[in-house]
Design an enzyme around this catalytic site. Sequence first.
Site, short mmCIF file in Angstrom:
data_model
loop_
_atom_site.label_atom_id
_atom_site.label_comp_id
_atom_site.label_asym_id
_atom_site.label_seq_id
_atom_site.Cartn_x
_atom_site.Cartn_y
_atom_site.Cartn_z
N TYR A 90 0.83 -1.21 0.00
CA TYR A 90 0.00 0.00 0.00
C TYR A 90 0.86 1.26 0.00
O TYR A 90 0.53 2.24 -0.66
CB TYR A 90 -0.90 0.06 1.24
CG TYR A 90 -1.72 -1.17 1.52
CD1 TYR A 90 -2.26 -1.94 0.49
CD2 TYR A 90 -1.97 -1.57 2.84
CE1 TYR A 90 -3.02 -3.07 0.77
CE2 TYR A 90 -2.73 -2.68 3.13
CZ TYR A 90 -3.25 -3.44 2.09
OH TYR A 90 -3.99 -4.55 2.39
N GLY A 317 -11.65 -6.46 2.70
CA GLY A 317 -11.26 -5.46 3.70
C GLY A 317 -10.47 -4.34 3.05
O GLY A 317 -10.73 -3.97 1.91
N GLU A 318 -9.55 -3.78 3.79
CA GLU A 318 -8.68 -2.69 3.34
C GLU A 318 -9.41 -1.36 3.20
O GLU A 318 -8.78 -0.33 2.99
CB GLU A 318 -7.99 -3.02 2.00
CG GLU A 318 -7.15 -4.27 2.01
CD GLU A 318 -6.50 -4.57 0.66
OE1 GLU A 318 -6.62 -3.73 -0.26
OE2 GLU A 318 -5.85 -5.62 0.53
N GLY A 319 -10.73 -1.36 3.26
CA GLY A 319 -11.50 -0.17 2.95
C GLY A 319 -11.98 -0.14 1.52
O GLY A 319 -12.50 0.89 1.05
#
Length: 346
Positions: A90, A317-319
């Site tokens: 990321y 997930g992760e947003g």
Amino acid sequence: MNLYDALENIRALDYKAMKEASELHAKFVKPAGSLGELENIAIKLSGITGQVKNLISHKAIYLFGADNGIYNEGVCSSPQEFTRKLMQVYAINQNGAINILARQAGAELKLYDLGVKDLGECENICTHKFMKDGTENFLHERAMTQDTAKKVIEFGINLVKEGKSEGIQLIGTGEVGMSNTTSAAACIMAALNSRDINLIGRGAGLNDEQFSRKKNVILESLKFHEKNFIDPVNILSCVGGLDIAAITGLFIGGALYRVPVIIDGVISIAGAVLACKLNNLCRDFMFASHESLEPAYIHAAKFLNLNPPLKLSMRLGEGTGCAVFMQIISDSLAIINQMGMFQEIL
């Protein structure tokens, strides 16, 4: 801000602004209510901001990285080092799913290391290690102290305050941490006082043996800590994760500082449930994005009385769900800001 001061200062939605937004929608060139959730989103945003018409130009997704001691019980199919490696993707490579979807949504991605094992200083990651290697193994002891749980919640609250001062108008909640679906399911089950084994899902893809182990670990942990589930802070302290605690803070901060906050998947909604158990008004400042495949998510959404409009079979997930939903919010605001009225064309 102190957690309990924050909880006492949350105020209800602006129902006058919501009424005016609803009346405005009734005048547009369309049958009343025909745009469904696109109308409801804009009306709810009016209640949050106190403005009938809103423009959102600065969006951010807060992604918290944290490892979990419960990983040692064999409840995850991925190596624990994936938490660190994904955070580096990321931050450095910037080609993870959340990087791509955040760019598509025009959202800033904010990365925080709350307790990722073996992750040192890294470009584009804010380091706030509340626990150096993540939480403890909650099958045998508390995941964290009560003081740590409270401090991490307050950290999340203050991030919203800082973000609002920077002009952030919409927040998404993201996380990464191997075995954090175990922590999330345990938190939701504790908060809802449920021991229904069907609320436990396979996470990132457990085989049958691992899945059986995960169920047993959660049930044994809930039984071990049960007498201490006296409030949400204690629930987080006993079976929570640092990421869930920070997300809980984001939802409280969103309600306090009147910034809409989007729920992602099961880890995110665990924080939403705990925030609402601390102050029920928090739910009015949340938006559910997508319906996660994790079964605990559905039960949590029912408790929150939120109906996620997107059903995309997502479980990353992760947003990522927040990033997708941000575009829906943009469409909703375009309608209320730009649509013509019947009186203008008749």
